[in-house]
Design a protein around this motif. Sequence first.
Motif, PDB file in Angstrom:
ATOM      1  N   HIS A  99      42.925  32.272  38.878  1.00 23.35           N
ATOM      2  CA  HIS A  99      41.932  31.702  38.055  1.00 23.35           C
ATOM      3  C   HIS A  99      42.309  30.576  36.945  1.00 23.35           C
ATOM      4  O   HIS A  99      41.424  29.552  36.745  1.00 23.35           O
ATOM      5  CB  HIS A  99      41.342  32.874  36.858  1.00 23.35           C
ATOM      6  CG  HIS A  99      40.360  33.848  37.726  1.00 23.35           C
ATOM      7  ND1 HIS A  99      39.217  33.268  38.015  1.00 23.35           N
ATOM      8  CD2 HIS A  99      40.556  34.935  38.147  1.00 23.35           C
ATOM      9  CE1 HIS A  99      38.439  34.207  38.621  1.00 23.35           C
ATOM     10  NE2 HIS A  99      39.255  35.375  38.482  1.00 23.35           N
ATOM     11  N   THR A 141      42.169  28.354  43.229  1.00 28.19           N
ATOM     12  CA  THR A 141      40.972  29.215  43.362  1.00 28.19           C
ATOM     13  C   THR A 141      40.491  29.609  44.617  1.00 28.19           C
ATOM     14  O   THR A 141      39.881  30.579  44.711  1.00 28.19           O
ATOM     15  CB  THR A 141      39.743  28.716  42.643  1.00 28.19           C
ATOM     16  OG1 THR A 141      39.603  27.104  43.063  1.00 28.19           O
ATOM     17  CG2 THR A 141      40.155  28.310  40.959  1.00 28.19           C
ATOM     18  N   ILE A 150      41.897  32.709  46.161  1.00 23.18           N
ATOM     19  CA  ILE A 150      42.063  33.965  45.354  1.00 23.18           C
ATOM     20  C   ILE A 150      41.786  35.351  46.100  1.00 23.18           C
ATOM     21  O   ILE A 150      42.056  36.380  45.576  1.00 23.18           O
ATOM     22  CB  ILE A 150      40.997  33.924  44.333  1.00 23.18           C
ATOM     23  CG1 ILE A 150      41.345  35.017  43.032  1.00 23.18           C
ATOM     24  CG2 ILE A 150      39.390  34.105  44.737  1.00 23.18           C
ATOM     25  CD1 ILE A 150      40.490  34.464  41.652  1.00 23.18           C
TER      26      ILE A 150
END
Length: 87
Positions: free
Chosen positions: A45, A51, A54
Amino acid sequence: MRLHSNPIYRKVIIPWYDSDIFCGIALFLLFIIFFFGLAGIWTAHETPDYTKYIWVPWVLTVISAVAALSLAFRLASRYVDRYRDYD
């Protein structure tokens, strides 16, 4: 002559990989992996380049949580059965 279905002096033999000590060690290691996955989620994050990746720490966190819950329920039911037999 038939054997009794519930003999008095017979104990259930638990394999070494299903013993209380091994399950406790595995539960501890699963908690470490769970917190490692949470740190990975937090890091992903914070870093914009990560990202899109993730999902990796999410999968790691979910799998370790499910395995830890399974082991915790197994140990809890084993302790409940053990104390129920003494009553």
